[in-house]
Enzyme design. Structure first.
Site, mmCIF file in Angstrom:
data_model
loop_
_atom_site.group_PDB
_atom_site.id
_atom_site.type_symbol
_atom_site.label_atom_id
_atom_site.label_comp_id
_atom_site.label_asym_id
_atom_site.label_seq_id
_atom_site.Cartn_x
_atom_site.Cartn_y
_atom_site.Cartn_z
ATOM 1 N N CYS A 52 -27.029 -7.346 -6.287
ATOM 2 C CA CYS A 52 -27.021 -7.715 -7.709
ATOM 3 C C CYS A 52 -26.440 -9.106 -7.953
ATOM 4 O O CYS A 52 -26.905 -9.846 -8.813
ATOM 5 C CB CYS A 52 -26.223 -6.693 -8.508
ATOM 6 N N ASP A 84 -21.851 -0.440 -8.402
ATOM 7 C CA ASP A 84 -21.968 0.959 -8.808
ATOM 8 C C ASP A 84 -22.839 1.729 -7.813
ATOM 9 O O ASP A 84 -22.504 2.848 -7.401
ATOM 10 C CB ASP A 84 -22.601 1.054 -10.192
ATOM 11 N N CYS A 125 -24.181 -7.509 -11.528
ATOM 12 C CA CYS A 125 -24.039 -6.053 -11.573
ATOM 13 C C CYS A 125 -23.420 -5.602 -12.892
ATOM 14 O O CYS A 125 -22.843 -6.384 -13.649
ATOM 15 C CB CYS A 125 -23.212 -5.567 -10.394
ATOM 16 N N ASP A 126 -23.490 -4.298 -13.109
ATOM 17 C CA ASP A 126 -23.251 -3.687 -14.413
ATOM 18 C C ASP A 126 -22.011 -4.177 -15.154
ATOM 19 O O ASP A 126 -22.080 -4.566 -16.318
ATOM 20 C CB ASP A 126 -23.127 -2.167 -14.261
ATOM 21 N N LYS A 127 -20.843 -4.106 -14.537
ATOM 22 C CA LYS A 127 -19.603 -4.354 -15.279
ATOM 23 C C LYS A 127 -19.292 -5.841 -15.404
ATOM 24 O O LYS A 127 -18.496 -6.235 -16.257
ATOM 25 C CB LYS A 127 -18.420 -3.630 -14.614
ATOM 26 N N CYS A 197 -30.317 -3.869 -10.162
ATOM 27 C CA CYS A 197 -31.210 -2.705 -10.065
ATOM 28 C C CYS A 197 -32.341 -2.784 -11.078
ATOM 29 O O CYS A 197 -32.137 -3.127 -12.244
ATOM 30 C CB CYS A 197 -30.412 -1.427 -10.248
ATOM 31 N N GLU A 447 -19.487 7.169 -12.606
ATOM 32 C CA GLU A 447 -20.860 7.540 -12.914
ATOM 33 C C GLU A 447 -21.263 8.723 -12.039
ATOM 34 O O GLU A 447 -20.733 8.896 -10.947
ATOM 35 C CB GLU A 447 -21.811 6.368 -12.667
ATOM 36 N N SER A 473 -24.978 6.697 -14.672
ATOM 37 C CA SER A 473 -25.712 5.486 -14.342
ATOM 38 C C SER A 473 -26.841 5.306 -15.341
ATOM 39 O O SER A 473 -27.360 6.278 -15.905
ATOM 40 C CB SER A 473 -26.289 5.610 -12.933
#
Length: 557
Positions: A52, A84, A125-127, A197, A447, A473
């Site tokens: 990511c 994640d 990435c996500d965070k 992702c 998650e 997720s």
């Protein structure tokens, strides 16, 4: 260059008394000419732990070229990131949500300590995405966020796949529906290179949100990580941050109640991740903007689901880019009368002005028309009831089940629930309850993709429901209620549930109900004892002591 553009950096770089500071910077190659220009912090979340963010080192070099070309001096610095997908299903996943606070704190801290005139934050990435924007909001200096872009889809047995397919395949192997050789082939082909992702999971959801909100410049986020145009996007982002500095456009002009409502609508129209609820609540609190969990349900109910994106749909983020990108999403919201069009963006144009420039690819099938919605209402639903007095979040994109009643099978950690799925202890009709995984109890609110994907992979996705005080997720699908609040670790009603208790999900009535009397729930909770902290010291313990409820964004205070 006007000193007005150097309001911050002149404090640390100008004058006889700042000679030591200049001497140290000259030791790493900066010149007097460099230090006389506006200093732009390039906050990079590059790391080698995941695809990511892996390519952000390349993009940051292009960003810095753009800053220099526009008359500024870039200073790059780095922060952390937790994958994640890689940590999923382990204790390591508890670090993920905690990392959002550390990303925000560290970006803010370096920018304050070094008096940057502006900041551009690179995320993947996500965070790292909400963490970066939370920091920009705190600093309130001319700034923007640049998203690194989506991974390309993998290919397996003649069709496109994402990491979601690998997680679900684990459940299929456990059920004997897939061979370990096929799983290995899928594993080898699901992630073909760098990028976040590929479905409308959390990373692409939040990237969409922040472009529609205006803190990322329009046309930047949907360009995939390995697209030949991504380097040019990064160069232009460097130029953009200098233009933002010259125009003195600040985050508090962009991140407003109306822009957050635009962001929520972007989640709803695309069937995006439930994590957006946590992150937008957290950002609103950083900016002192009133926002309640019920606002998500209200806006989602007014917003049609139009994007046929994974995990509930057919397509991936690269397909959305080819169809017309995030600008086209904004145009759909504008045409529906849902978008607040006068919100300022980092381009200096309003989001309405940006949206009308959308170009739709003829014949595209990713984003439906307003006359042909996938569903009349959006992908987010907030349930309340005696089991979730502060609320919980369900994503309803991609399936139609609106009611479920069944017996509880209760687990006090994710691993126990996963083992039960793998050993065929979960059967049709069950309600899987996973508790003590909330912000404080986990700590870190893991998650549950490992469990939810295993349920789907075991052909139980249409007959089993799940609820947890943890989270999901963006790749999760099925009737799954996350963020159940108050959490078990603080004595929330979820702590009172026992095996065999009947639980009802009623989506239309927005109710999550434990079929017990209030008296019985009260008696059980009186006998409840607060568990000992899972971590006695270190970052996990510190987080558990200071984190708020998921219904308030799980921020630390």
């Amino acid at each position: 260059m006007s000193a007005n553009l150097r309001k911050e950096s002149q404090t640390i770089h100008d004058g006889v008394d700042r000679a030591p500071a200049r001497a140290m910077l000259k030791g790493i190659g900066f010149t007097d000419e460099d230090l006389a220009k506006p200093i732009i912090g390039v906050a990079n979340t590059w790391i080698e732990t995941m695809p990511c963010n892996y390519h952000l080192r390349r993009l940051s070099a292009k960003v810095k070229e753009g800053i220099r070309a526009a008359g500024g001096t870039p200073i790059e610095y780095n922060t952390i990131a937790i994958s994640d997908g890689i940590t999923m299903g382990t204790e390591g996943m508890k670090a993920s949500l905690i990392s959002r606070e550390i990303v925000a704190d560290s970006i803010e801290l370096v920018a304050r300590g070094h008096f940057f005139d502006g900041v551009i934050a690179l995320s993947g990435c996500d965070k790292t995405i909400p963490g970066a924007v939370m920091a920009l909001g705190r600093l309130n200096r001319p700034s923007l966020m640049l998203y690194g872009g989506s991974i390309a889809p993998g290919h397996f047995q003649g069709h496109d796949v994402t990491i979601q397919d690998v997680f679900e395949a684990v459940g299929s192997v456990a059920k004997g529906k897939m061979s370990t050789n096929d799983l290995k082939m899928l594993e080898d082909n699901a992630c073909p290179g760098p990028g976040a992702c590929g479905g409308q999971f959390t990373a692409n959801t939040m990237a969409t949100v922040f472009e529609v909100m205006g803190i990322s410049y329009m046309g930047s986020a949907s360009v995939p990580a390995e697209d030949p145009n991504k380097d040019q996007i990064a160069f232009e982002a460097g130029q953009h941050v200098m233009e933002i500095l010259k125009r003195d456009i600040r985050p508090d002009q962009i991140i407003t109640r109306e822009s957050i409502e635009n962001g929520i609508a972007a989640v709803a129209v695309t069937g995006g991740s439930t994590n957006a609820v946590l992150h937008l609540l957290a950002l609103a609190r950083e900016m002192d903007i009133p926002l309640d969990i019920d606002d998500f349900d209200r806006i989602s109910a007014l917003t049609p689901l139009l994007a046929d994106l994974k995990p509930g749909g057919k397509y991936v983020a690269t397909d959305m880019h080819q169809a017309g990108g995030i600008r086209l999403i904004a145009k759909r919201l504008l045409d529906a009368g849902i978008l607040h069009p006068n919100v300022m963006t980092v381009s200096g144009k309003t989001i309405g002005e940006e949206a009308v420039l959308a170009k739709e690819t003829p014949g595209q099938k990713v984003l439906h028309s307003l006359s042909d919605p996938i569903k009349a209402t959006g992908g987010l639903v907030i349930l309340k009831g005696n089991l979730a007095p502060e609320g919980c979040v369900i994503k309803v994109a991609g399936y139609e089940r609106l009611y479920h009643q069944g017996p509880a099978k209760v687990f006090d950690c994710e691993e126990a629930a996963f083992a039960a799925v793998q050993s065929n202890q979960i059967v049709a009709g069950d309600v899987v309850v996973i508790r003590y995984e909330g912000p404080k109890g986990g700590p870190g609110m893991r998650e549950m993709l490992g469990v939810t994907a295993a349920i789907v992979g075991a052909d139980l996705g249409s007959s089993v429901a799940l609820l947890t005080d943890g989270r999901f997720s963006g790749a999760t699908r099925g009737l799954m209620a996350g963020h159940v609040s108050p959490e078990a670790a603080v004595g929330g009603p979820i702590a009172a549930v026992k095996n065999g208790d009947i639980i009802t999900f009623d989506i239309e009535k927005r109710k999550l109900t434990l079929e017990l009397s209030e008296e019985e729930i009260s008696i059980r909770l009186k006998d409840w004892k607060e568990p000992l902290p899972r971590y006695k010291k270190g970052v996990m313990a510190k987080y558990a002591r200071h984190v708020s409820s998921a219904s308030e964004g799980a921020i630390t205070t």
